[in-house]
Design an enzyme around this catalytic site. Sequence first.
Site, short mmCIF file in Angstrom:
data_model
loop_
_atom_site.label_atom_id
_atom_site.label_comp_id
_atom_site.label_asym_id
_atom_site.label_seq_id
_atom_site.Cartn_x
_atom_site.Cartn_y
_atom_site.Cartn_z
N ASP A 293 2.58 -1.11 1.02
CA ASP A 293 3.00 -1.50 2.37
C ASP A 293 2.23 -0.74 3.45
O ASP A 293 2.06 0.48 3.36
CB ASP A 293 4.49 -1.21 2.57
CG ASP A 293 5.39 -1.88 1.55
OD1 ASP A 293 5.02 -1.89 0.36
OD2 ASP A 293 6.46 -2.38 1.94
N HIS B 151 2.88 -1.96 7.01
CA HIS B 151 3.93 -2.07 8.03
C HIS B 151 3.45 -1.72 9.44
O HIS B 151 4.08 -0.93 10.15
CB HIS B 151 5.14 -1.22 7.66
CG HIS B 151 6.12 -1.94 6.78
ND1 HIS B 151 6.71 -3.14 7.14
CD2 HIS B 151 6.61 -1.64 5.55
CE1 HIS B 151 7.53 -3.53 6.18
NE2 HIS B 151 7.48 -2.66 5.19
N ASP C 190 3.66 -6.76 2.92
CA ASP C 190 4.25 -6.03 4.05
C ASP C 190 3.18 -5.38 4.92
O ASP C 190 3.18 -4.16 5.14
CB ASP C 190 5.29 -5.02 3.57
CG ASP C 190 6.61 -5.68 3.19
OD1 ASP C 190 6.65 -6.93 3.10
OD2 ASP C 190 7.61 -4.97 3.00
N ASP D 143 5.36 -5.79 10.75
CA ASP D 143 6.76 -5.45 11.07
C ASP D 143 6.96 -3.94 11.09
O ASP D 143 6.29 -3.18 10.40
CB ASP D 143 7.76 -6.08 10.10
CG ASP D 143 8.09 -7.53 10.44
OD1 ASP D 143 7.88 -7.92 11.60
OD2 ASP D 143 8.54 -8.26 9.54
N ASN E 101 7.77 -9.46 1.33
CA ASN E 101 8.96 -10.08 1.89
C ASN E 101 8.93 -10.11 3.42
O ASN E 101 9.65 -10.89 4.05
CB ASN E 101 10.23 -9.37 1.40
CG ASN E 101 10.31 -7.93 1.83
OD1 ASN E 101 9.43 -7.12 1.50
ND2 ASN E 101 11.35 -7.57 2.55
N HIS F 178 4.51 -7.71 -4.94
CA HIS F 178 5.12 -6.84 -3.93
C HIS F 178 6.45 -6.26 -4.40
O HIS F 178 6.70 -5.07 -4.24
CB HIS F 178 5.33 -7.61 -2.63
CG HIS F 178 5.95 -6.77 -1.56
ND1 HIS F 178 5.25 -5.78 -0.91
CD2 HIS F 178 7.22 -6.73 -1.05
CE1 HIS F 178 6.04 -5.17 -0.04
NE2 HIS F 178 7.24 -5.73 -0.12
N ARG G 210 19.71 -4.58 -2.08
CA ARG G 210 19.20 -5.22 -0.87
C ARG G 210 19.94 -6.50 -0.53
O ARG G 210 19.83 -7.00 0.59
CB ARG G 210 17.71 -5.55 -1.03
CG ARG G 210 16.81 -4.35 -1.29
CD ARG G 210 15.38 -4.82 -1.49
NE ARG G 210 14.49 -3.75 -1.90
CZ ARG G 210 13.76 -3.00 -1.07
NH1 ARG G 210 13.84 -3.21 0.24
NH2 ARG G 210 12.96 -2.07 -1.52
#
Length: 503
Positions: free
Chosen positions: A248, A250, A277, A280, A309, A358, A406
């Site tokens: 990730d 991000h 990812d 975000d 995701n 992922h 989650r």
Amino acid sequence: MSSTTEETNHKTAAPAATAVAGENAPENPLQAKADELGVLGNEFFKEQNYERAIALYTEAIETCPNERFYANRSFAHFRTESYGYALSDADKAIALKNSYTKAYYRRAAALMALGRFKKALADLEFVAKRCPSSKDAQDKYSECKKMVNKIAFEKAISVQHQEKSVAKMCRDLEFVSIENDYNGPKLENGKVTLEFMKSLLEWYKNQNKLHKNFAYRILCDMEALLKTQPSLVEITVPDDAKFTVCGDIHGQFYDLLNIFEINGLPSTTNPYLFNGDFVDRGSFSVECIFTLFGFKLLYPNHFFLSRGNHESFNMNQLYGFTGEVVSKYSQNMADMFTLVYNWLPLCHLINKKVLVMHGGLFSKDKVSLDDLRAIDRNCQPPEEGLMCELLWSDPQPQPGRVPSKRGVGIHFGPDVTDEFLKFNNLDYIIRSHEVKAEGYEVDHDGKCITVFSAPNYCDQMKNLGAFITLKGNDLKPKFTTYKEVPHPSVRPMAYASPLSLMA
């Protein structure tokens, strides 16, 4: 609202912004002990030691069950992105006291984190009616209602325009001319070159914006390229060649630059795979994604991107990417990204021995590589099935499978990993999706490796970042770790929806 304010009147007070302990004097020794544990949990919560806070709230619940402790633990789970657990605890708090507004507030937060906006809206409506004087409650209800209406509108539009594509949207724009005073990176004959990419990295480093003409062109070309790729991409690494896998990012652009500083720029002799990812949370997501897309166009057979995701409509709406794109460019471009992300491959197979995705593995046995190849990925991620689990699942140390903390995907044990590898004649899997203190973690007897490449995630987790390098002759993973580097004073989540911050 203060993050430590104690809620004393649940019928009239606005939803509190954090965990609380006791409110009235306990009537028995067990209640007194539970309240002590709750107060101590609050202290750890304030220190962002959420795991310790969860343990103390759990002990309080076991000592003397109370809706307040469930609501507190729900919030702590929310902060660790365990949205399924957060939802479960909010449900338990409501079951104990169905008038407890804070529990509805906590449940709405968890539901929205899972993209279940309609259900969240019902809870926020309840809170807004119970707390008419709370501006926060009214604002969150209004924001969620707008989100629900927007999603419904966009679904209706998509039905009317099923043939919509980025290429068509770009043609409809009729590219605007490039202003004479623009002195930034320019595509050469409409194509990405190494010179363009080097110029782009420097341009972004100095907090400049790529001209929208070139940004639209990159999106158009990326859609065309990704449409030609399968859901499972096979990669061949020669015996003595190096290959790098990153987790990730991000939106942490300056840490992405640091990876290239440490490990070298991508090239035909220095290939990379970024494992989802990309955007975000971090507030330089636009810079990250155009950098990654640019290198993919420059080196289509030596630079690889897996969907995470967070390459999805709901996540982008909540956690900042959509807001950032709209701020820096337009809503039209944000819509284009949604379409392009639908074509990102879901997993990669290195030398027929290492599978990279992922999230993780599956809720059923005997999933074959052909099953993964057959996934029709051109859609928003579903809430169950192979595509969902590739993007959302996590490993656990215990054998077997359980629902994910989650709220989407599963937790899978070492026996599940071992069976999957044997069934498909693989050596191990690499996945991302989870913050790790050292930037990576090796589980399941070395057969399940997690890599996370965003150090000091969200400027608060204090974790290292890491990437993996391996060579084709033995595929033995080597780990490189690094600390965060300074970035301009734009806080993480600067472009996020207010709904993502409601807890």
